[in-house]
Design a protein around this motif. Structure first.
Motif, PDB file in Angstrom:
ATOM      1  N   SER A  41       0.822  -1.215   0.000  1.00 15.85           N
ATOM      2  CA  SER A  41       0.000   0.000   0.000  1.00 15.85           C
ATOM      3  C   SER A  41       0.855   1.264   0.000  1.00 15.85           C
ATOM      4  O   SER A  41       0.372   2.356  -0.271  1.00 15.85           O
ATOM      5  N   LEU A  42       2.157   1.098   0.293  1.00  8.73           N
ATOM      6  CA  LEU A  42       3.080   2.240   0.227  1.00  8.73           C
ATOM      7  C   LEU A  42       3.165   2.779  -1.201  1.00  8.73           C
ATOM      8  O   LEU A  42       3.351   3.977  -1.402  1.00  8.73           O
ATOM      9  N   PHE A  43       3.042   1.891  -2.185  1.00  2.87           N
ATOM     10  CA  PHE A  43       3.186   2.305  -3.580  1.00  2.87           C
ATOM     11  C   PHE A  43       1.922   2.096  -4.413  1.00  2.87           C
ATOM     12  O   PHE A  43       1.745   2.742  -5.427  1.00  2.87           O
ATOM     13  N   LEU A  44       1.067   1.151  -3.999  1.00  5.95           N
ATOM     14  CA  LEU A  44      -0.191   0.910  -4.727  1.00  5.95           C
ATOM     15  C   LEU A  44      -1.298   1.438  -3.830  1.00  5.95           C
ATOM     16  O   LEU A  44      -1.660   0.799  -2.832  1.00  5.95           O
ATOM     17  N   SER A  45      -1.825   2.610  -4.181  1.00  4.94           N
ATOM     18  CA  SER A  45      -2.600   3.350  -3.192  1.00  4.94           C
ATOM     19  C   SER A  45      -3.935   2.706  -2.827  1.00  4.94           C
ATOM     20  O   SER A  45      -4.386   2.815  -1.695  1.00  4.94           O
ATOM     21  N   THR A  46      -4.584   2.011  -3.776  1.00  3.65           N
ATOM     22  CA  THR A  46      -5.896   1.433  -3.476  1.00  3.65           C
ATOM     23  C   THR A  46      -5.761  -0.072  -3.275  1.00  3.65           C
ATOM     24  O   THR A  46      -5.220  -0.772  -4.140  1.00  3.65           O
ATOM     25  N   MET A  47      -6.253  -0.560  -2.167  1.00  7.97           N
ATOM     26  CA  MET A  47      -6.143  -1.998  -1.860  1.00  7.97           C
ATOM     27  C   MET A  47      -6.939  -2.822  -2.868  1.00  7.97           C
ATOM     28  O   MET A  47      -8.120  -2.546  -3.112  1.00  7.97           O
ATOM     29  N   ASP A  48      -6.286  -3.865  -3.442  1.00 12.91           N
ATOM     30  CA  ASP A  48      -6.988  -4.746  -4.387  1.00 12.91           C
ATOM     31  C   ASP A  48      -7.419  -6.037  -3.698  1.00 12.91           C
ATOM     32  O   ASP A  48      -7.878  -6.988  -4.330  1.00 12.91           O
ATOM     33  N   HIS A  49      -7.214  -6.112  -2.387  1.00 10.22           N
ATOM     34  CA  HIS A  49      -7.655  -7.258  -1.581  1.00 10.22           C
ATOM     35  C   HIS A  49      -7.774  -6.754  -0.146  1.00 10.22           C
ATOM     36  O   HIS A  49      -7.456  -5.591   0.116  1.00 10.22           O
ATOM     37  N   SER A  50      -8.206  -7.617   0.746  1.00 11.80           N
ATOM     38  CA  SER A  50      -8.379  -7.221   2.143  1.00 11.80           C
ATOM     39  C   SER A  50      -7.363  -7.931   3.018  1.00 11.80           C
ATOM     40  O   SER A  50      -6.848  -8.990   2.658  1.00 11.80           O
ATOM     41  N   LEU A  51      -7.108  -7.312   4.169  1.00  7.51           N
ATOM     42  CA  LEU A  51      -6.210  -7.903   5.170  1.00  7.51           C
ATOM     43  C   LEU A  51      -6.981  -7.971   6.467  1.00  7.51           C
ATOM     44  O   LEU A  51      -7.546  -6.957   6.906  1.00  7.51           O
ATOM     45  N   GLY A  52      -7.020  -9.151   7.076  1.00  9.42           N
ATOM     46  CA  GLY A  52      -7.775  -9.293   8.322  1.00  9.42           C
ATOM     47  C   GLY A  52      -7.058 -10.198   9.309  1.00  9.42           C
ATOM     48  O   GLY A  52      -6.114 -10.905   8.956  1.00  9.42           O
ATOM     49  N   THR A  53      -7.531 -10.144  10.555  1.00 10.99           N
ATOM     50  CA  THR A  53      -6.942 -10.991  11.593  1.00 10.99           C
ATOM     51  C   THR A  53      -7.630 -12.357  11.599  1.00 10.99           C
ATOM     52  O   THR A  53      -8.820 -12.472  11.302  1.00 10.99           O
ATOM     53  N   LEU A  54      -6.866 -13.381  11.947  1.00  9.16           N
ATOM     54  CA  LEU A  54      -7.436 -14.709  12.152  1.00  9.16           C
ATOM     55  C   LEU A  54      -7.657 -14.944  13.647  1.00  9.16           C
ATOM     56  O   LEU A  54      -8.580 -15.647  14.057  1.00  9.16           O
ATOM     57  N   THR A  55      -6.776 -14.356  14.453  1.00  7.84           N
ATOM     58  CA  THR A  55      -6.791 -14.512  15.909  1.00  7.84           C
ATOM     59  C   THR A  55      -6.686 -13.102  16.490  1.00  7.84           C
ATOM     60  O   THR A  55      -6.451 -12.157  15.749  1.00  7.84           O
ATOM     61  N   PRO A  56      -6.828 -12.954  17.820  1.00  7.47           N
ATOM     62  CA  PRO A  56      -6.567 -11.636  18.400  1.00  7.47           C
ATOM     63  C   PRO A  56      -5.129 -11.213  18.086  1.00  7.47           C
ATOM     64  O   PRO A  56      -4.215 -12.045  18.121  1.00  7.47           O
ATOM     65  N   ASN A  57      -4.953  -9.950  17.711  1.00 10.28           N
ATOM     66  CA  ASN A  57      -3.655  -9.456  17.268  1.00 10.28           C
ATOM     67  C   ASN A  57      -3.217  -8.256  18.067  1.00 10.28           C
ATOM     68  O   ASN A  57      -4.041  -7.471  18.536  1.00 10.28           O
ATOM     69  N   ARG A  58      -1.898  -8.095  18.172  1.00 13.14           N
ATOM     70  CA  ARG A  58      -1.311  -6.800  18.480  1.00 13.14           C
ATOM     71  C   ARG A  58      -0.573  -6.375  17.216  1.00 13.14           C
ATOM     72  O   ARG A  58       0.211  -7.149  16.676  1.00 13.14           O
ATOM     73  N   VAL A  59      -0.872  -5.170  16.754  1.00  8.68           N
ATOM     74  CA  VAL A  59      -0.228  -4.692  15.525  1.00  8.68           C
ATOM     75  C   VAL A  59       0.440  -3.354  15.793  1.00  8.68           C
ATOM     76  O   VAL A  59       0.052  -2.617  16.702  1.00  8.68           O
ATOM     77  N   ALA A  60       1.483  -3.081  15.003  1.00 10.48           N
ATOM     78  CA  ALA A  60       2.137  -1.766  15.035  1.00 10.48           C
ATOM     79  C   ALA A  60       1.834  -1.095  13.710  1.00 10.48           C
ATOM     80  O   ALA A  60       2.108  -1.660  12.644  1.00 10.48           O
ATOM     81  N   LEU A  61       1.213   0.086  13.776  1.00 10.35           N
ATOM     82  CA  LEU A  61       0.860   0.821  12.559  1.00 10.35           C
ATOM     83  C   LEU A  61       1.877   1.937  12.349  1.00 10.35           C
ATOM     84  O   LEU A  61       2.139   2.726  13.271  1.00 10.35           O
ATOM     85  N   ILE A  62       2.463   1.954  11.149  1.00 12.07           N
ATOM     86  CA  ILE A  62       3.506   2.939  10.831  1.00 12.07           C
ATOM     87  C   ILE A  62       3.039   3.727   9.612  1.00 12.07           C
ATOM     88  O   ILE A  62       2.634   3.133   8.602  1.00 12.07           O
ATOM     89  N   SER A  63       3.110   5.045   9.696  1.00 15.61           N
ATOM     90  CA  SER A  63       2.596   5.858   8.592  1.00 15.61           C
ATOM     91  C   SER A  63       3.469   5.695   7.354  1.00 15.61           C
ATOM     92  O   SER A  63       4.680   5.451   7.445  1.00 15.61           O
ATOM     93  N   HIS A  64       2.837   5.821   6.203  1.00 15.43           N
ATOM     94  CA  HIS A  64       3.585   5.776   4.941  1.00 15.43           C
ATOM     95  C   HIS A  64       4.674   6.843   4.921  1.00 15.43           C
ATOM     96  O   HIS A  64       5.780   6.596   4.443  1.00 15.43           O
ATOM     97  N   ASP A  65       4.342   8.032   5.464  1.00 22.38           N
ATOM     98  CA  ASP A  65       5.336   9.119   5.483  1.00 22.38           C
ATOM     99  C   ASP A  65       6.587   8.694   6.258  1.00 22.38           C
ATOM    100  O   ASP A  65       7.711   8.928   5.814  1.00 22.38           O
ATOM    101  N   ALA A  66       6.384   8.042   7.390  1.00 23.54           N
ATOM    102  CA  ALA A  66       7.530   7.622   8.208  1.00 23.54           C
ATOM    103  C   ALA A  66       8.343   6.547   7.475  1.00 23.54           C
ATOM    104  O   ALA A  66       9.575   6.535   7.538  1.00 23.54           O
ATOM    105  N   LEU A  67       7.650   5.638   6.757  1.00 26.32           N
ATOM    106  CA  LEU A  67       8.370   4.600   6.007  1.00 26.32           C
ATOM    107  C   LEU A  67       9.158   5.212   4.851  1.00 26.32           C
ATOM    108  O   LEU A  67      10.285   4.793   4.560  1.00 26.32           O
ATOM    109  N   ARG A  68       8.579   6.219   4.196  1.00 25.86           N
ATOM    110  CA  ARG A  68       9.293   6.889   3.098  1.00 25.86           C
ATOM    111  C   ARG A  68      10.542   7.592   3.626  1.00 25.86           C
ATOM    112  O   ARG A  68      11.603   7.547   3.017  1.00 25.86           O
ATOM    113  N   GLU A  69      10.388   8.215   4.776  1.00 30.94           N
ATOM    114  CA  GLU A  69      11.528   8.898   5.390  1.00 30.94           C
ATOM    115  C   GLU A  69      12.612   7.870   5.787  1.00 30.94           C
ATOM    116  O   GLU A  69      13.802   8.109   5.600  1.00 30.94           O
ATOM    117  N   LEU A  70      12.148   6.708   6.286  1.00 31.32           N
ATOM    118  CA  LEU A  70      13.094   5.649   6.678  1.00 31.32           C
ATOM    119  C   LEU A  70      13.966   5.218   5.491  1.00 31.32           C
ATOM    120  O   LEU A  70      15.185   5.096   5.618  1.00 31.32           O
TER     121      LEU A  70
END
Lengths: 246, 91
Positions: free
Chosen positions: A89-118
């Motif tokens: 999604s960093l380069f393909l702006s519109t999702m062509d599929h879905s992403l979901g949890t199978l079990t309870p999750n802990r996730v870390a969300l990182i902004s695209h801007d921060a990844l580009r800067e990285l």
């Protein structure tokens, strides 16, 4: 050991190539992120969404999937801690599929801007992420082969083998035992089989002593035998020598 | 939702479903049994020249509620047909 959740991502990025430099690790660990707890069977992003952040799996399991208009679901891939399943999604702006949890999750969300800067300050990390997306595609090629050419028994054995090898590479197996809290319906959606046939085939795999699977934990008593039944060759995972070995 | 168990049979070999599925109504049961039978056929028919396959559905009270069954036979009816020998057909 995993005090910063992004150590999971670092460990994951080191599965297939050499260790990251200290400067690269520090840059990853300094990424601004939001930690979120997500229940089982929840969407992280849906087809059609335009996300502004990427998700690192810290705890739990996820899958990418597509829904058909008739209600059918195809699971495209499983994801384990350390994975960044929506990196595209960093380069393909519109999702062509879905992403979901199978079990309870802990996730870390990182902004695209921060990844580009990285990747601007650590350009070698861009190569790492590029490599990850190529391996992602290699796994899809193997799944196409799996669904199209293996019989149900080998197909399911293959999914279990892959799950185990990927978890082992990020240090989340204990000897031959690992968390496998996947339902038979989810396995059916991942393999293009009916739940009825998954149930029968899993029972045959069990009866042949290839897996012990109880209450969400799976043990592989003889990995070589399961790999043979699955016709499993770990080359497509492109792991460093040692991470993919028997 | 009621719980149904889908036992599968290939000739005399029965595999009993111990986990079952929650399904909403007989249409869903019928659909699941039929898809299961098609999968059994997909794997079994290339490996045998004849056989009997079945999906036998039970409810929570162990009462039979539906059976989907298929008897198949693959038999050569002519001694030699060239397009079978070549193993591929292009349209």
């Amino acid at each position: 050991m995993f005090e910063n959740p992004l150590n999971r991502l670092i460990r994951r990025l080191e599965v297939d190539t050499t260790a990251l430099s200290q400067a690269e690790k520090d840059a990853i660990l300094r990424l601004p992120m939001t930690i979120k707890e997500v229940g089982a069977d929840q969407d992280i992003v849906r087809e059609g969404d335009r996300p502004t952040q990427c998700c690192v799996v810290v705890e739990g399991f996820q899958c990418r999937y597509k829904m058909l208009l008739d209600g059918g679901r195809q699971i495209l891939s499983f994801h384990v801690p350390g994975d960044m399943p929506d990196l595209q999604s960093l380069f393909l702006s519109t999702m062509d599929h879905s992403l979901g949890t199978l079990t309870p999750n802990r996730v870390a969300l990182i902004s695209h801007d921060a990844l580009r800067e990285l990747i601007r300050v650590q350009p070698a990390l861009a190569e790492r992420f590029w490599r990850e997306s190529l391996i992602d595609a290699a796994i899809f090629r193997e799944w196409i082969t799996n669904v199209g050419s293996r019989d149900a028994y080998a197909r399911l054995a293959h999914v279990i083998c892959e799950f185990y090898v990927r978890l082992r590479a990020v240090g989340l197996t204990k000897d031959a035992t690992f968390d496998f809290p996947i339902t038979q319906t989810e396995l059916a959606d991942a393999t293009g089989l009916s739940t009825v046939h998954v149930n029968r085939s899993i029972q045959q795999i069990r009866a042949n002593g290839l897996i012990i699977w109880e209450r969400g934990a799976c043990t592989i008593p003889n990995l070589a035998a399961l790999k043979e039944a699955a016709m499993f060759e770990p080359n497509y995972l492109h792991m460093r020598e040692g991470n993919a070995a028997a | 939702m009621p719980h149904y168990f889908f036992d599968t049979r290939s000739d005399s070999h029965l595999v009993r479903d111990e986990s079952g599925q929650h399904l909403d109504g007989m249409d869903a049961v019928r659909n699941e049994a039929a898809r299961g039978l098609a999968d059994l056929a997909h794997d079994a028919i290339p490996r045998a020249s004849r056989g009997e396959l079945a999906v036998e559905v039970r409810d929570e009270a162990d009462q039979a509620v539906l059976t989907a069954a298929l008897r198949f036979e693959v038999a050569v009816v002519a001694a030699k047909i060239d397009w079978i020998e070549t193993g591929s057909a292009r349209g």
